[in-house]
Design a protein around this motif. Structure first.
Motif, PDB file in Angstrom:
ATOM      1  N   SER A  39       0.920  -1.146   0.009  1.00 14.30           N
ATOM      2  CA  SER A  39      -0.133  -0.011  -0.020  1.00 14.30           C
ATOM      3  C   SER A  39       0.881   1.265  -0.085  1.00 14.30           C
ATOM      4  CB  SER A  39      -1.005   0.076   1.172  1.00 14.30           C
ATOM      5  OG  SER A  39      -1.752   1.184   1.306  1.00 14.30           O
ATOM      6  N   ARG A  40       0.391   2.266  -0.739  1.00 12.12           N
ATOM      7  CA  ARG A  40       1.072   3.612  -1.011  1.00 12.12           C
ATOM      8  C   ARG A  40       2.658   3.317  -1.101  1.00 12.12           C
ATOM      9  NH1 ARG A  40      -1.717   7.584   3.805  1.00 12.12           N
ATOM     10  NH2 ARG A  40      -3.811   6.663   3.516  1.00 12.12           N
ATOM     11  N   HIS A  68      -3.243   1.859  -3.735  1.00 14.14           N
ATOM     12  CA  HIS A  68      -2.871   2.978  -3.840  1.00 14.14           C
ATOM     13  C   HIS A  68      -1.474   2.841  -4.207  1.00 14.14           C
ATOM     14  CE1 HIS A  68      -6.407   4.193  -1.886  1.00 14.14           C
ATOM     15  NE2 HIS A  68      -6.264   3.968  -0.839  1.00 14.14           N
ATOM     16  N   ILE A 164      -4.260  10.920   0.428  1.00 15.41           N
ATOM     17  CA  ILE A 164      -3.510   9.930  -0.208  1.00 15.41           C
ATOM     18  C   ILE A 164      -2.893  10.269  -1.328  1.00 15.41           C
ATOM     19  CG2 ILE A 164      -3.559   7.595  -1.132  1.00 15.41           C
ATOM     20  CD1 ILE A 164      -5.915   6.980   0.863  1.00 15.41           C
ATOM     21  N   TRP A 165      -3.243  10.871  -2.503  1.00 17.51           N
ATOM     22  CA  TRP A 165      -2.855  11.247  -3.527  1.00 17.51           C
ATOM     23  C   TRP A 165      -2.805  12.816  -3.890  1.00 17.51           C
ATOM     24  CZ3 TRP A 165      -0.839   7.407  -6.809  1.00 17.51           C
ATOM     25  CH2 TRP A 165      -1.117   6.262  -6.633  1.00 17.51           C
ATOM     26  N   LEU A 175       1.792  10.109  -4.988  1.00 18.85           N
ATOM     27  CA  LEU A 175       1.504   9.880  -3.471  1.00 18.85           C
ATOM     28  C   LEU A 175       2.029  10.617  -2.512  1.00 18.85           C
ATOM     29  CD1 LEU A 175       2.018   5.961  -4.051  1.00 18.85           C
ATOM     30  CD2 LEU A 175       0.023   6.806  -3.008  1.00 18.85           C
TER      31      LEU A 175
END
Length: 211
Positions: A39-40, A68, A164-165, A175
């Motif tokens: 994630s991320r 993400h 998040i973005w 990100l």
């Protein structure tokens, strides 16, 4: 993978940049084989490998989840080759991710702009770049868009572009917590994020291909 060969745990808030040459299978810009959660994270990696090759993850295995995330860089492989994931197995899931990768292959089966072979869940909120044409023109899952459209906020209307973005003018989504502070300063980058992992590398591996 550029960061992890095989992961059944969690890989978060990380990115890698560089190049990979691998004659074996299951090669990804960030993770080779994922059965955990990624994630991320992102990978900007040029890859030259064999089967099960993806710009971000080689194989998203059973119960593997990716959310993400994005990838960029040429992805060269044989079969089961995708801009983001080489193959996605049953009960795997990918959410809100994209790739700008150019896909090239010397093989004949299971190649695509987003994923080479898909048996998992990859919804239409995942995107790949159709601009290069060729193998980037289609994919068994994900939604194809030109690189120009991938810099349009309306394409990502269901993504979290506040926490998040972020999308600086003329850019595809970046990100907020994976080492992109300078690019996002102008759009009020949140502070207090975890320190990202940054890895730059170039490596080669000579081994027998295992498929």
């Amino acid at each position: 993978g550029g960061l992890v060969g095989s992961s059944s745990g969690m890989v978060n808030n990380s990115h890698v940049e560089g190049a990979i040459v691998n004659t074996g299978g299951e090669t990804g810009g960030l993770v080779g084989n994922n059965t955990g959660l990624v994630s991320r994270a992102y990978a900007k990696v040029a890859i030259n490998a064999a089967n099960k090759t993806g710009g971000f993850v080689g194989t998203n295995g059973t119960n593997g989840k990716i959310k993400h995330a994005y990838s960029n860089g040429d992805v060269i492989g044989v079969d089961k080759v995708g801009g983001f994931v080489g193959e996605a197995l049953a009960n795997s899931k990918i959410y809100k991710s994209y790739t700008l990768a150019t896909v090239l292959s010397s093989g004949t089966t299971d190649q695509g702009g987003f994923v080479g072979l898909n048996a998992g869940t990859i919804d239409t909120e995942n995107f790949y770049n159709t601009t290069p044409g060729g193998l980037n023109s289609s994919s068994t899952a994900g939604t194809g868009k030109t690189v120009v459209l991938l810099a349009n906020k309306s394409i990502f209307k269901n993504w979290d572009l506040k926490t998040i973005w972020g999308m600086p003018a003329g850019s595809t989504p970046l990100l907020r917590n994976a080492g992109v502070k300078s690019a996002l300063d102008a759009i009020d980058l949140q502070v207090g994020q975890d320190t990202p992992a940054t890895i730059k590398f170039t490596w080669s591996k000579d081994s027998s291909s295992t498929n």
